[in-house]
Motif scaffolding. Structure first.
Motif, PDB file in Angstrom:
ATOM      1  N   SER A 165       0.588   6.357   4.817  1.00  5.56           N
ATOM      2  CA  SER A 165      -0.754   6.865   4.517  1.00  5.56           C
ATOM      3  C   SER A 165      -1.821   6.346   5.465  1.00  5.56           C
ATOM      4  O   SER A 165      -2.958   6.829   5.439  1.00  5.56           O
ATOM      5  CB  SER A 165      -1.136   6.481   3.083  1.00  5.56           C
ATOM      6  OG  SER A 165      -1.167   5.070   2.934  1.00  5.56           O
ATOM      7  N   GLN A 166      -1.487   5.356   6.304  1.00  8.64           N
ATOM      8  CA  GLN A 166      -2.455   4.742   7.214  1.00  8.64           C
ATOM      9  C   GLN A 166      -3.681   4.222   6.459  1.00  8.64           C
ATOM     10  O   GLN A 166      -4.828   4.414   6.859  1.00  8.64           O
ATOM     11  CB  GLN A 166      -2.879   5.737   8.302  1.00  8.64           C
ATOM     12  CG  GLN A 166      -1.793   6.044   9.313  1.00  8.64           C
ATOM     13  CD  GLN A 166      -1.362   4.798  10.095  1.00  8.64           C
ATOM     14  OE1 GLN A 166      -2.151   4.240  10.853  1.00  8.64           O
ATOM     15  NE2 GLN A 166      -0.120   4.389   9.924  1.00  8.64           N
ATOM     16  N   THR A 167      -3.417   3.565   5.343  1.00  7.65           N
ATOM     17  CA  THR A 167      -4.480   2.979   4.526  1.00  7.65           C
ATOM     18  C   THR A 167      -4.268   1.475   4.401  1.00  7.65           C
ATOM     19  O   THR A 167      -3.169   0.961   4.650  1.00  7.65           O
ATOM     20  CB  THR A 167      -4.520   3.603   3.124  1.00  7.65           C
ATOM     21  OG1 THR A 167      -3.246   3.426   2.489  1.00  7.65           O
ATOM     22  CG2 THR A 167      -4.851   5.084   3.199  1.00  7.65           C
ATOM     23  N   VAL A 168      -5.320   0.780   3.986  1.00 10.05           N
ATOM     24  CA  VAL A 168      -5.280  -0.670   3.781  1.00 10.05           C
ATOM     25  C   VAL A 168      -5.667  -0.943   2.334  1.00 10.05           C
ATOM     26  O   VAL A 168      -6.608  -0.336   1.807  1.00 10.05           O
ATOM     27  CB  VAL A 168      -6.249  -1.393   4.734  1.00 10.05           C
ATOM     28  CG1 VAL A 168      -6.337  -2.882   4.401  1.00 10.05           C
ATOM     29  CG2 VAL A 168      -5.805  -1.208   6.180  1.00 10.05           C
ATOM     30  N   ASN A 169      -4.955  -1.851   1.683  1.00 11.62           N
ATOM     31  CA  ASN A 169      -5.234  -2.189   0.288  1.00 11.62           C
ATOM     32  C   ASN A 169      -6.377  -3.201   0.203  1.00 11.62           C
ATOM     33  O   ASN A 169      -6.376  -4.218   0.892  1.00 11.62           O
ATOM     34  CB  ASN A 169      -3.989  -2.757  -0.394  1.00 11.62           C
ATOM     35  CG  ASN A 169      -2.931  -1.706  -0.625  1.00 11.62           C
ATOM     36  OD1 ASN A 169      -3.220  -0.513  -0.682  1.00 11.62           O
ATOM     37  ND2 ASN A 169      -1.687  -2.119  -0.757  1.00 11.62           N
ATOM     38  N   ILE A 170      -7.334  -2.894  -0.678  1.00  9.07           N
ATOM     39  CA  ILE A 170      -8.475  -3.758  -0.942  1.00  9.07           C
ATOM     40  C   ILE A 170      -8.397  -4.193  -2.402  1.00  9.07           C
ATOM     41  O   ILE A 170      -8.093  -3.390  -3.286  1.00  9.07           O
ATOM     42  CB  ILE A 170      -9.808  -3.028  -0.696  1.00  9.07           C
ATOM     43  CG1 ILE A 170      -9.860  -2.499   0.747  1.00  9.07           C
ATOM     44  CG2 ILE A 170     -10.985  -3.938  -0.983  1.00  9.07           C
ATOM     45  CD1 ILE A 170      -9.932  -3.553   1.804  1.00  9.07           C
ATOM     46  N   TYR A 171      -8.677  -5.471  -2.680  1.00  9.21           N
ATOM     47  CA  TYR A 171      -8.569  -6.008  -4.040  1.00  9.21           C
ATOM     48  C   TYR A 171      -9.959  -6.414  -4.541  1.00  9.21           C
ATOM     49  O   TYR A 171     -10.661  -7.200  -3.900  1.00  9.21           O
ATOM     50  CB  TYR A 171      -7.614  -7.194  -4.065  1.00  9.21           C
ATOM     51  CG  TYR A 171      -6.215  -6.827  -3.611  1.00  9.21           C
ATOM     52  CD1 TYR A 171      -5.270  -6.371  -4.525  1.00  9.21           C
ATOM     53  CD2 TYR A 171      -5.863  -6.909  -2.269  1.00  9.21           C
ATOM     54  CE1 TYR A 171      -3.994  -6.012  -4.110  1.00  9.21           C
ATOM     55  CE2 TYR A 171      -4.594  -6.547  -1.843  1.00  9.21           C
ATOM     56  CZ  TYR A 171      -3.662  -6.100  -2.774  1.00  9.21           C
ATOM     57  OH  TYR A 171      -2.406  -5.729  -2.355  1.00  9.21           O
TER      58      TYR A 171
END
Length: 369
Positions: free
Chosen positions: A271-277
């Motif tokens: 998905s070319q995404t980065v996880n943010i918490y």
């Protein structure tokens, strides 16, 4: 005379026939109209780039930040406590959550401590003769020895010879064996490490619990984490510590305020995404709730927002130059379901504000601002 009348009548009839023929010819002749070649109408707008932050919507579910899965490390019969061991029961920090019967184990521990006490007493004469400087330390240790209390640390040997003597008498071996049993005894009683709620309870009072058996789950109801995914191109514009507005999808008017606490350094390959918490603290929150976060990026330079349906071939838009459509490549900064934010257009350029049906590069259009 009659002959002249006949000739006159014939001439009149011929003239009448010619007149009728001319009328019929003129009636059948198609009226030629000038065909105007119409051009498609194009609605346009003038580009004016801006420097502004981007609001990035992202959705995710809540997970309790502090969550404990209880597994018994010892064997014993489950005993009743002051509060029921049932799902939904609240416990304050330090409250007894559950207890297993430890009578047999505790009795064995007392026997081990008594044997250890006798062992130390048996070496006292040797210590008095061979290590008189250490005798008082060992005598004080024996005098303060209480089998009902946790073992105190052994006196430190003053010489290497004394240390070897103590080791040869298995004092250290017995000491650490008993300390291990004391640690194991603590596992028969479990106390709440924080304020929370028992969400899963697998055991009832009177049940024989075996080592490794799942007991339940305990969660902190005050602190939650929400994991969302954003475009990797914008990940560098989101910083740990940024405030985030979070909305309830079921109750639009209900809002919460969170803070970004972590950012994954890995980009998802697919998905070319980065996880943010995001961390949220609110008593109205519950684990499993699905919420929508509005993350605000840093200010992005020289960008322009257009409707998503104006994008051609994923990275081009139509510009209008002298009433002719031309394709221009742009850099996609951010996109959602309705719009895209691009970079690469120049101030003052004319672009389409609405799609033109069957548009192609080079098409001549009638411009309407």
């Amino acid at each position: 005379m009659r002959k002249l009348i006949s000739i006159f009548i014939a001439l009149v009839m011929i003239a009448l026939a010619i007149f009728i023929a001319i009328m019929l010819i003129n009636r059948k002749k198609p009226q030629m109209t000038a065909l105007k070649k119409s051009m498609p109408l194009a609605y346009t707008e003038i580009v004016k780039n801006k420097d502004m932050p981007v609001t990035i919507p992202a959705s995710g579910s809540l997970v309790a930040k502090n969550k404990i899965q209880f597994f018994s490390e010892v064997q014993g019969v489950f005993e009743e406590s002051d509060k029921d061991f049932r799902a939904g029961e609240k416990f304050a920090k330090g409250d007894l959550i559950y207890k297993l019967n430890s009578d047999e184990f505790y009795t064995n521990l007392l026997a081990q401590k008594s044997s250890f006490q006798n062992l130390i007493v048996s070496i006292m004469p040797d210590i008095k003769l061979d290590f008189p400087d250490s005798f008082d330390n060992w005598e004080n240790y024996i005098n303060e020895f209480d089998i009902t209390k946790p073992l105190s640390d052994l006196p430190k040997p003053l010489t290497d010879k004394e240390k070897r003597f103590i080791a040869a008498k298995n004092i250290y071996t017995n000491f650490y064996t008993i300390k291990n049993l004391e640690i194991k005894l603590d596992k028969y009683t479990i106390y709440a490490p924080f304020d929370g709620v028992l969400t899963i309870a697998n055991v009832n009072p009177g049940t024989l619990v075996r080592s490794g058996q799942s007991m339940g789950e305990f969660v902190d109801t005050g602190v939650y984490e929400m994991e969302v995914s954003i475009n990797s191109a914008l990940a560098s514009k989101i910083e740990v510590g940024d405030d985030v507005l979070v909305k309830n999808l079921e109750k639009v008017e209900e809002e919460f305020h969170g803070k970004i606490i972590r950012k994954n350094a890995k980009v998802d390959l697919g998905s070319q995404t980065v996880n943010i918490y995001i961390e949220l603290r609110n008593n109205n929150l519950k684990e499993g709730m699905y919420l929508r976060a509005l993350l605000k990026s840093k200010v992005l330079k020289n960008i322009y927002q257009i409707p998503r349906n104006l994008l051609v071939n994923q990275n081009e838009v139509y510009t209008v130059n002298d009433s002719v459509l031309q394709l221009q490549s742009v850099e996609l900064v951010y996109q959602n379901a309705q719009s895209v934010i691009v970079r690469g257009l120049e101030d003052g350029q004319t672009i389409l504000s609405k799609p033109v049906p069957k548009a192609f590069e080079g098409l001549k259009v009638s411009v309407s601002n």
